[in-house]
Design a protein around this motif. Sequence first.
Motif, mmCIF file in Angstrom:
data_model
loop_
_atom_site.group_PDB
_atom_site.id
_atom_site.type_symbol
_atom_site.label_atom_id
_atom_site.label_comp_id
_atom_site.label_asym_id
_atom_site.label_seq_id
_atom_site.Cartn_x
_atom_site.Cartn_y
_atom_site.Cartn_z
ATOM 1 N N SER A 290 15.024 -3.583 10.732
ATOM 2 C CA SER A 290 15.385 -4.963 10.387
ATOM 3 C C SER A 290 14.151 -5.752 9.926
ATOM 4 O O SER A 290 14.222 -6.529 8.962
ATOM 5 C CB SER A 290 16.032 -5.662 11.581
ATOM 6 O OG SER A 290 15.145 -5.702 12.683
ATOM 7 N N THR A 291 13.012 -5.550 10.594
ATOM 8 C CA THR A 291 11.773 -6.234 10.191
ATOM 9 C C THR A 291 11.338 -5.767 8.813
ATOM 10 O O THR A 291 10.962 -6.565 7.947
ATOM 11 C CB THR A 291 10.646 -5.968 11.204
ATOM 12 O OG1 THR A 291 11.014 -6.524 12.470
ATOM 13 C CG2 THR A 291 9.341 -6.594 10.747
ATOM 14 N N THR A 292 11.431 -4.463 8.603
ATOM 15 C CA THR A 292 11.036 -3.908 7.310
ATOM 16 C C THR A 292 11.932 -4.436 6.203
ATOM 17 O O THR A 292 11.446 -4.817 5.130
ATOM 18 C CB THR A 292 11.123 -2.370 7.344
ATOM 19 O OG1 THR A 292 10.349 -1.874 8.440
ATOM 20 C CG2 THR A 292 10.601 -1.776 6.053
ATOM 21 N N HIS A 293 13.226 -4.480 6.472
ATOM 22 C CA HIS A 293 14.167 -4.976 5.473
ATOM 23 C C HIS A 293 13.864 -6.441 5.136
ATOM 24 O O HIS A 293 13.889 -6.833 3.952
ATOM 25 C CB HIS A 293 15.598 -4.848 5.993
ATOM 26 C CG HIS A 293 16.640 -5.282 5.002
ATOM 27 N ND1 HIS A 293 17.003 -4.515 3.924
ATOM 28 C CD2 HIS A 293 17.380 -6.423 4.925
ATOM 29 C CE1 HIS A 293 17.927 -5.156 3.221
ATOM 30 N NE2 HIS A 293 18.176 -6.315 3.817
ATOM 31 N N ARG A 294 13.555 -7.244 6.139
ATOM 32 C CA ARG A 294 13.246 -8.654 5.902
ATOM 33 C C ARG A 294 11.992 -8.813 5.051
ATOM 34 O O ARG A 294 11.950 -9.627 4.123
ATOM 35 C CB ARG A 294 13.061 -9.364 7.250
ATOM 36 C CG ARG A 294 12.599 -10.810 7.130
ATOM 37 C CD ARG A 294 12.630 -11.499 8.484
ATOM 38 N NE ARG A 294 11.894 -10.736 9.487
ATOM 39 C CZ ARG A 294 10.567 -10.799 9.640
ATOM 40 N NH1 ARG A 294 9.843 -11.573 8.839
ATOM 41 N NH2 ARG A 294 9.971 -10.108 10.585
ATOM 42 N N ASP B 131 0.832 -1.215 0.000
ATOM 43 C CA ASP B 131 0.000 0.000 0.000
ATOM 44 C C ASP B 131 0.860 1.255 0.000
ATOM 45 O O ASP B 131 0.515 2.260 -0.637
ATOM 46 C CB ASP B 131 -0.920 0.010 1.225
ATOM 47 C CG ASP B 131 -2.097 -0.946 1.095
ATOM 48 O OD1 ASP B 131 -2.416 -1.332 -0.046
ATOM 49 O OD2 ASP B 131 -2.677 -1.314 2.132
ATOM 50 N N GLN B 132 1.994 1.205 0.699
ATOM 51 C CA GLN B 132 2.857 2.371 0.822
ATOM 52 C C GLN B 132 3.509 2.752 -0.508
ATOM 53 O O GLN B 132 3.769 3.928 -0.757
ATOM 54 C CB GLN B 132 3.954 2.094 1.855
ATOM 55 C CG GLN B 132 3.474 2.071 3.295
ATOM 56 C CD GLN B 132 3.168 3.470 3.816
ATOM 57 O OE1 GLN B 132 3.971 4.387 3.661
ATOM 58 N NE2 GLN B 132 2.003 3.632 4.438
ATOM 59 N N VAL B 133 3.785 1.764 -1.336
ATOM 60 C CA VAL B 133 4.539 2.049 -2.561
ATOM 61 C C VAL B 133 3.636 2.205 -3.791
ATOM 62 O O VAL B 133 4.139 2.335 -4.914
ATOM 63 C CB VAL B 133 5.591 0.942 -2.827
ATOM 64 C CG1 VAL B 133 6.555 0.842 -1.655
ATOM 65 C CG2 VAL B 133 4.933 -0.401 -3.103
ATOM 66 N N ILE B 134 2.336 2.198 -3.608
ATOM 67 C CA ILE B 134 1.418 2.339 -4.742
ATOM 68 C C ILE B 134 1.671 3.633 -5.510
ATOM 69 O O ILE B 134 1.645 3.668 -6.742
ATOM 70 C CB ILE B 134 -0.052 2.281 -4.262
ATOM 71 C CG1 ILE B 134 -0.426 0.840 -3.898
ATOM 72 C CG2 ILE B 134 -0.994 2.809 -5.332
ATOM 73 C CD1 ILE B 134 -1.827 0.698 -3.347
ATOM 74 N N ASP B 135 1.912 4.706 -4.770
ATOM 75 C CA ASP B 135 2.051 6.018 -5.415
ATOM 76 C C ASP B 135 3.475 6.345 -5.853
ATOM 77 O O ASP B 135 3.725 7.412 -6.407
ATOM 78 C CB ASP B 135 1.547 7.116 -4.470
ATOM 79 C CG ASP B 135 0.062 6.998 -4.204
ATOM 80 O OD1 ASP B 135 -0.663 6.585 -5.125
ATOM 81 O OD2 ASP B 135 -0.370 7.294 -3.079
ATOM 82 N N GLY B 136 4.420 5.437 -5.607
ATOM 83 C CA GLY B 136 5.792 5.698 -6.022
ATOM 84 C C GLY B 136 6.792 5.076 -5.070
ATOM 85 O O GLY B 136 6.431 4.549 -4.003
ATOM 86 N N ASN C 70 6.768 4.915 8.681
ATOM 87 C CA ASN C 70 5.346 5.033 8.379
ATOM 88 C C ASN C 70 4.517 3.894 8.970
ATOM 89 O O ASN C 70 3.355 4.079 9.344
ATOM 90 C CB ASN C 70 5.127 5.069 6.862
ATOM 91 C CG ASN C 70 5.731 6.302 6.215
ATOM 92 O OD1 ASN C 70 6.037 7.283 6.897
ATOM 93 N ND2 ASN C 70 5.917 6.245 4.904
ATOM 94 N N LEU C 71 5.112 2.705 9.042
ATOM 95 C CA LEU C 71 4.386 1.527 9.510
ATOM 96 C C LEU C 71 4.720 1.163 10.946
ATOM 97 O O LEU C 71 4.228 0.149 11.460
ATOM 98 C CB LEU C 71 4.692 0.335 8.591
ATOM 99 C CG LEU C 71 4.281 0.514 7.116
ATOM 100 C CD1 LEU C 71 4.731 -0.670 6.295
ATOM 101 C CD2 LEU C 71 2.778 0.713 7.004
ATOM 102 N N ASP C 72 5.562 1.985 11.577
ATOM 103 C CA ASP C 72 5.946 1.744 12.977
ATOM 104 C C ASP C 72 6.585 0.365 13.147
ATOM 105 O O ASP C 72 6.247 -0.401 14.049
ATOM 106 C CB ASP C 72 4.738 1.884 13.899
ATOM 107 C CG ASP C 72 5.142 2.010 15.376
ATOM 108 O OD1 ASP C 72 6.280 2.446 15.636
ATOM 109 O OD2 ASP C 72 4.324 1.659 16.241
#
Length: 256
Positions: free
Chosen positions: A47-51, A26-31, A41-43
Amino acid sequence: MLGDDKETAAQLKGVQTLMRGLDILDQVIDGPVKVTDLARNLDLTKSTTHRLVQALRARDYLSITADGYSLGPKLLQLGTMAHEQVDYVRLARPHMEALSEQTGYCVFIGKREGDWSRHLERVTGRQRLRVATAPGDRRLIGETGLGKALLLDEDTASLTRLFYAAKPGATREQLSAWLEAMEGHAKRGVVLHDSEAGDGVRSVAAPIRDAKGNIAIALSIAGASVYLTDQVIENLVVPVRNAAAEVSLVLGHVAR
């Protein structure tokens, strides 16, 4: 009980991971978005986001650019497929309903996916014995009347390959008979099909063409052989052919 608790916890964790992955999409829909911005943005931790983004990238749901992560080729492919299916169903549905109302039989549309055909939509008829095929079902393309209708423009070499892909142990005589039958279907512009699966299903199918004259999808009437006798089958040829022509016209095809 302890085992149940562990299973429930594992399921909840799986759902949470899935939801986080969808949140990233959802975050990357607009670019493009950088990992640090996604995490903020997702709190989530970096490391979790990278995974998560690496897992999505490995399945082609994300692509990496100089500006961060963006939608990947798999999503673009799925978006195109969804758009095509929604359009075909929306445009064909009124004609399917009219044909089903006129004849009383189940009406299907489907498209080709490589060596397979996929049913996109069904309008249920009035018969008590109904065909079990449902939207989304996929079959080898030469196994159904609808699939054969999608092949009416194929050359002999292509038809031969598809025949042996479905029946690798078939004889040359069987191939010759099948090719002769397909040639007859092509000349007539409609397929009369008896299922070889032993389920007693018969069908009448015709191709639907786009503005360029290419076969885009196919339309079929299918039902139990107790209803679709030889005489009934012949009486359905014109209605099926006409319905396919009407949908083709909607798609921009003008018969010459």
